[in-house]
Design a protein around this motif. Structure first.
Motif, PDB file in Angstrom:
ATOM      1  N   UNK A  38      -6.162  33.049  22.435  1.00 38.14           N
ATOM      2  CA  UNK A  38      -5.087  32.225  21.876  1.00 38.14           C
ATOM      3  C   UNK A  38      -3.922  32.264  22.844  1.00 38.14           C
ATOM      4  N   UNK A  39      -3.582  31.116  23.408  1.00 39.40           N
ATOM      5  CA  UNK A  39      -2.619  31.034  24.499  1.00 39.40           C
ATOM      6  C   UNK A  39      -1.296  30.422  24.052  1.00 39.40           C
ATOM      7  N   UNK A  40      -0.334  30.473  24.943  1.00 38.07           N
ATOM      8  CA  UNK A  40       0.961  29.835  24.682  1.00 38.07           C
ATOM      9  C   UNK A  40       0.792  28.325  24.518  1.00 38.07           C
ATOM     10  N   UNK A  41      -0.145  27.751  25.269  1.00 38.97           N
ATOM     11  CA  UNK A  41      -0.408  26.322  25.144  1.00 38.97           C
ATOM     12  C   UNK A  41      -0.922  25.987  23.741  1.00 38.97           C
ATOM     13  N   UNK A  42      -1.818  26.842  23.202  1.00 41.70           N
ATOM     14  CA  UNK A  42      -2.312  26.637  21.834  1.00 41.70           C
ATOM     15  C   UNK A  42      -1.159  26.692  20.833  1.00 41.70           C
ATOM     16  N   UNK A  43      -0.264  27.663  21.050  1.00 43.77           N
ATOM     17  CA  UNK A  43       0.863  27.820  20.127  1.00 43.77           C
ATOM     18  C   UNK A  43       1.763  26.588  20.135  1.00 43.77           C
ATOM     19  N   UNK A  44       2.075  26.093  21.323  1.00 41.52           N
ATOM     20  CA  UNK A  44       2.958  24.928  21.422  1.00 41.52           C
ATOM     21  C   UNK A  44       2.305  23.682  20.833  1.00 41.52           C
ATOM     22  N   UNK A  45       0.991  23.559  20.983  1.00 41.76           N
ATOM     23  CA  UNK A  45       0.286  22.422  20.368  1.00 41.76           C
ATOM     24  C   UNK A  45       0.381  22.486  18.849  1.00 41.76           C
ATOM     25  N   UNK A  46       0.316  23.703  18.297  1.00 44.37           N
ATOM     26  CA  UNK A  46       0.356  23.868  16.842  1.00 44.37           C
ATOM     27  C   UNK A  46       1.701  23.446  16.259  1.00 44.37           C
ATOM     28  N   UNK A  47       2.726  23.416  17.098  1.00 47.82           N
ATOM     29  CA  UNK A  47       4.070  23.112  16.597  1.00 47.82           C
ATOM     30  C   UNK A  47       4.282  21.626  16.344  1.00 47.82           C
ATOM     31  N   UNK A  48       3.203  20.823  16.426  1.00 53.24           N
ATOM     32  CA  UNK A  48       3.356  19.406  16.065  1.00 53.24           C
ATOM     33  C   UNK A  48       3.651  19.265  14.577  1.00 53.24           C
ATOM     34  N   UNK A  49       3.522  20.384  13.825  1.00 51.64           N
ATOM     35  CA  UNK A  49       3.904  20.362  12.410  1.00 51.64           C
ATOM     36  C   UNK A  49       5.398  20.201  12.199  1.00 51.64           C
ATOM     37  N   UNK A  50       6.176  20.313  13.283  1.00 49.50           N
ATOM     38  CA  UNK A  50       7.623  20.155  13.171  1.00 49.50           C
ATOM     39  C   UNK A  50       7.969  18.665  13.184  1.00 49.50           C
ATOM     40  N   UNK A  51       7.518  17.992  12.154  1.00 54.97           N
ATOM     41  CA  UNK A  51       7.769  16.552  12.016  1.00 54.97           C
ATOM     42  C   UNK A  51       8.013  16.242  10.551  1.00 54.97           C
ATOM     43  N   UNK A  52       8.824  15.238  10.308  1.00 55.67           N
ATOM     44  CA  UNK A  52       9.208  14.905   8.943  1.00 55.67           C
ATOM     45  C   UNK A  52       8.024  14.581   8.049  1.00 55.67           C
ATOM     46  N   UNK A  53       6.942  14.004   8.627  1.00 54.18           N
ATOM     47  CA  UNK A  53       5.851  13.596   7.763  1.00 54.18           C
ATOM     48  C   UNK A  53       5.054  14.785   7.215  1.00 54.18           C
ATOM     49  N   UNK A  54       5.335  16.011   7.708  1.00 53.54           N
ATOM     50  CA  UNK A  54       4.677  17.198   7.156  1.00 53.54           C
ATOM     51  C   UNK A  54       5.543  17.914   6.117  1.00 53.54           C
ATOM     52  N   UNK A  55       6.756  17.446   5.919  1.00 54.67           N
ATOM     53  CA  UNK A  55       7.689  18.185   5.067  1.00 54.67           C
ATOM     54  C   UNK A  55       7.256  18.214   3.602  1.00 54.67           C
ATOM     55  N   UNK A  56       6.362  17.301   3.201  1.00 52.18           N
ATOM     56  CA  UNK A  56       5.945  17.245   1.799  1.00 52.18           C
ATOM     57  C   UNK A  56       4.758  18.153   1.505  1.00 52.18           C
ATOM     58  N   UNK A  57       4.237  18.832   2.528  1.00 49.99           N
ATOM     59  CA  UNK A  57       3.122  19.746   2.275  1.00 49.99           C
ATOM     60  C   UNK A  57       3.603  20.868   1.359  1.00 49.99           C
ATOM     61  N   UNK A  58       2.881  21.074   0.262  1.00 53.19           N
ATOM     62  CA  UNK A  58       3.254  22.087  -0.706  1.00 53.19           C
ATOM     63  C   UNK A  58       2.561  23.421  -0.469  1.00 53.19           C
ATOM     64  N   UNK A  59       2.866  24.364  -1.336  1.00 48.93           N
ATOM     65  CA  UNK A  59       2.334  25.725  -1.214  1.00 48.93           C
ATOM     66  C   UNK A  59       0.813  25.759  -1.196  1.00 48.93           C
ATOM     67  N   UNK A  60       0.177  25.004  -2.087  1.00 47.06           N
ATOM     68  CA  UNK A  60      -1.281  25.038  -2.170  1.00 47.06           C
ATOM     69  C   UNK A  60      -1.929  24.574  -0.875  1.00 47.06           C
ATOM     70  N   UNK A  61      -1.395  23.511  -0.286  1.00 49.41           N
ATOM     71  CA  UNK A  61      -1.994  22.968   0.936  1.00 49.41           C
ATOM     72  C   UNK A  61      -1.751  23.893   2.114  1.00 49.41           C
ATOM     73  N   UNK A  62      -0.559  24.461   2.210  1.00 52.27           N
ATOM     74  CA  UNK A  62      -0.249  25.379   3.302  1.00 52.27           C
ATOM     75  C   UNK A  62      -1.135  26.619   3.225  1.00 52.27           C
ATOM     76  N   UNK A  63      -1.340  27.117   2.022  1.00 54.33           N
ATOM     77  CA  UNK A  63      -2.200  28.280   1.836  1.00 54.33           C
ATOM     78  C   UNK A  63      -3.642  27.945   2.179  1.00 54.33           C
ATOM     79  N   UNK A  64      -4.059  26.735   1.845  1.00 58.50           N
ATOM     80  CA  UNK A  64      -5.440  26.316   2.063  1.00 58.50           C
ATOM     81  C   UNK A  64      -5.776  26.276   3.554  1.00 58.50           C
ATOM     82  N   UNK A  65      -4.933  25.618   4.357  1.00 58.11           N
ATOM     83  CA  UNK A  65      -5.272  25.438   5.773  1.00 58.11           C
ATOM     84  C   UNK A  65      -5.069  26.730   6.577  1.00 58.11           C
ATOM     85  N   UNK A  66      -4.153  27.607   6.124  1.00 57.35           N
ATOM     86  CA  UNK A  66      -3.875  28.838   6.871  1.00 57.35           C
ATOM     87  C   UNK A  66      -4.753  29.999   6.438  1.00 57.35           C
ATOM     88  N   UNK A  67      -5.412  29.867   5.277  1.00 56.94           N
ATOM     89  CA  UNK A  67      -6.252  30.934   4.706  1.00 56.94           C
ATOM     90  C   UNK A  67      -5.438  32.191   4.412  1.00 56.94           C
TER      91      UNK A  67
END
Length: 449
Positions: free
Chosen positions: A344-373
Motif C-alpha cells: 500500500x503506497x502513497x500513490x494508493x492513498x492519494x487516489x483514495x482521497x477522491x472521496x473528498x468531493x461533495x457528491x460523497x457527502x450524503x454517504x451515511x453510516x451504514x454505507x461507510x461501514x459496509x465499504x470499509x468493513x
C-alpha cells in the motif's frame, strides 16, 4: 504439500483453466459492444442527438485520475490496450464528470470477487453452472488477481438518484450471495456501488501488459432487475435487498415546494448544499478506527471514508492529505510479504482521497461501514450516557407536554416512548428499547400513537 503459485503463475493457470473448460474468450470491443449496444452513446460530432457517453478513467503521469469520453463507435477503447490503471463504468454519463447526478443510463451490474485461487474459481463457476445460489453471469472477467462478474441488463435503467440507491441495495444483497467461504479466500466481503468503475478489458492488469484483463463468455443471459431480485432469498433478514423498481422515483417540484418549503427555498431557490456540518471529533475518531480495524482488501476504502468524513467535518484537503500519508506505513503492514503488488503506497492513498468531493457527502453510516468493513454502531445519544440522554428527553417532554406523568407520578410507557421519539425522530424501535428498557411489545403499541 501443494506448491504455492506466484500471482503471475496463478494468472497463467487461470487462463489455461478457462481454455481447458472451453470458455470462449471475447474480444474487448465485442465485449463492450454487447454491454453498450449501438445507439447507447452520442455520436462524435453529432450535437443534435442528445444522449450520454461512456466514461473511461485513467491515471496521468502525475497519478491523477482523468476522464475520456467514449462515443457510440467505441473507437476510444483500442487506444488503451495494454495500459495500466484504465477503468470503464457500465453506465453512461452526461458531460465530463462521473458524479452520480451526471449518470444517465445503467447497462450492467458488476461484482468484484477477490481472493481467487484455482479452487475458488472452480467453485464460483460451478455454482453458476448449476444455478445454485448464484445466477449465471453474462461474462466472467479475469482482472488479474480476481474476477469481475458482469450481469448485462436486458434494457438499460435510467440512473435516477432513487434508482441508484435501490440498485446499491440489490448489489449489496447479491454480493453477499456471491462472496462466501467457497468462492473467496478473503473473509471480509468487499462491496462496491452500482456506478463503480472496473479495469478495462484489454488493458493491463496490475501485473503489467503481458497479463491483460481478459473477458470470457459464461452465458447468453441478459437480465431484468426483477430476475436478479428473484435470486435474493425470501427470508425476513433479506427483505431489505428485495427492491421494487416500479415505485415512483421522484416527487414533482410543485409538490415538494408544498411539502418541504424550507428545503425548497435553500436547495432549489438558493442552490445551497444540504450538507450537515459535523464536529471534527468524528473525523479524529475514524482515524483511530482505521489504525485499530483496517483489513487487507479494504485499505483503499478506509481512506476513501476518511476523505468523506473530512468533507462532512469541514477538514481541509491539505490536512486530510497529511493524515492519509501518515497512515500509509500502518496500512502497508497489512500487505502480503510474498506479493510486491499488495503493498500500500502513497500513490494508493492519494487516489483514495477522491472521496473528498461533495457528491460523497450524503454517504451515511451504514454505507461507510459496509465499504470499509469496519463496524460503525449507531450512537443516538451524541456521546451522552443513557441517564444523561433520558434526562434531556424528559426535559423536552416537560416543555411539550407538562402533564405527561400519570396520576401516580410515574411516567407512563406511552409518554416515555413519545419523549424518546421527540429526541430521536429517526430512531428505531430496538434503539428505543435499549435506551429506555421498555418492553418491545409496548414500544410497538405506542410507536405511531
Amino acid at each position: 504439500m501443494a506448491k504455492i503459485l506466484t500471482e503471475k503463475q496463478l494468472y497463467k493457470a487461470k487462463v489455461e483453466w478457462f481454455k481447458d473448460n472451453e470458455y470462449e474468450e471475447v474480444d474487448p470491443l465485442d465485449f463492450y459492444r454487447e454491454i453498450f449496444p449501438v445507439g447507447s452513446f452520442q455520436e462524435q460530432g453529432n450535437t443534435e442527438r442528445k444522449s450520454g457517453n461512456g466514461m473511461l478513467v485513467y491515471k496521468n503521469e502525475h497519478g491523477q485520475h482523468w476522464h475520456k469520453l467514449i462515443f457510440d463507435d467505441l473507437a476510444e477503447i483500442p487506444n488503451w490496450y495494454g495500459i495500466e490503471d484504465v477503468y470503464i463504468r457500465s453506465a453512461s454519463f452526461i458531460g465530463k464528470n462521473t458524479k452520480n447526478e451526471n449518470a444517465s443510463m445503467i447497462y450492467a451490474l458488476v461484482f468484484d470477487l477477490d481472493g481467487q485461487g484455482i479452487t475458488e474459481l472452480q467453485m464460483v463457476t460451478q455454482f453458476m453452472r448449476k444455478g445454485t445460489n448464484i445466477p449465471k453471469a453474462t461474462f466472467v472477467v479475469l482482472s488479474g488477481h480476481g474476477l469481475h462478474l458482469y450481469y448485462v441488463l436486458e434494457k438499460p435503467i435510467r440512473a435516477t438518484m432513487n434508482n441508484i440507491r435501490k440498485l446499491n441495495k440489490l448489489k449489496e444483497g447479491m454480493t453477499k450471495l456471491i462472496w462466501n467461504r467457497y468462492t473467496s479466500n478473503i473473509e471480509k466481503i468487499q462491496f462496491q456501488y452500482c456506478l463503480q468503475g472496473f479495469r478495462m478489458v484489454g488493458s493491463a492488469s496490475k501485473m503489467g501488459k503481458r497479463y491483460p484483463v481478459r473477458a470470457y463468455r459464461f452465458s447468453d443471459e441478459h437480465y431484468t432487475i426483477e430476475e436478479l431480485v428473484s435470486w435474493i432469498p425470501k427470508l425476513k433478514e433479506w427483505d431489505e435487498y428485495r427492491i421494487d423498481m416500479t415505485e415512483r422515483d421522484t416527487v414533482p417540484k410543485d409538490t415538494a415546494k408544498k411539502l418541504w418549503p424550507d428545503w425548497y427555498e435553500y436547495r432549489i431557490n438558493q442552490g445551497k448544499s444540504s450538507k450537515w456540518h459535523i464536529k471534527r471529533d468524528l473525523y479524529d475518531w475514524w482515524k483511530n478506527k482505521i489504525v485499530e480495524g483496517a483489513t487487507y482488501g479494504h485499505r483503499y476504502f478506509c481512506l476513501m471514508c476518511l476523505a468523506i468524513f473530512a468533507i462532512k467535518c469541514d477538514v481541509s484537503e491539505e490536512e486530510l492529505k497529511r493524515d492519509a500519508l501518515e497512515l500509509v506505513p500502518i496500512l502497508d503492514r497489512l500487505s502480503n510479504d510474498t506479493d510486491p503488488k499488495s503493498r500500500f503506497t502513497e500513490e494508493d492513498a492519494l487516489c483514495a482521497l477522491h472521496g473528498y468531493r461533495d457528491n460523497f457527502k450524503t454517504w451515511g453510516r451504514d454505507k461507510l461501514s459496509l465499504v470499509s468493513a469496519i463496524p460503525m454502531p449507531p450512537n443516538k445519544r451524541n456521546y451522552r450516557t443513557r441517564s444523561e440522554h433520558l434526562k434531556g428527553a424528559r426535559a423536552l417532554q416537560e416543555i411539550y407536554n407538562p402533564n405527561w406523568r400519570n396520576t401516580e407520578g410515574r411516567p407512563s410507557k406511552k409518554e416515555q416512548v413519545k419523549a424518546w421519539r421527540l429526541v430521536n425522530p429517526n430512531g428505531k424501535k430496538i434503539e428505543c428499547h435499549r435506551d429506555t428498557g421498555i418492553d418491545p411489545k409496548t414500544i410497538r403499541k405506542w410507536w405511531d400513537n
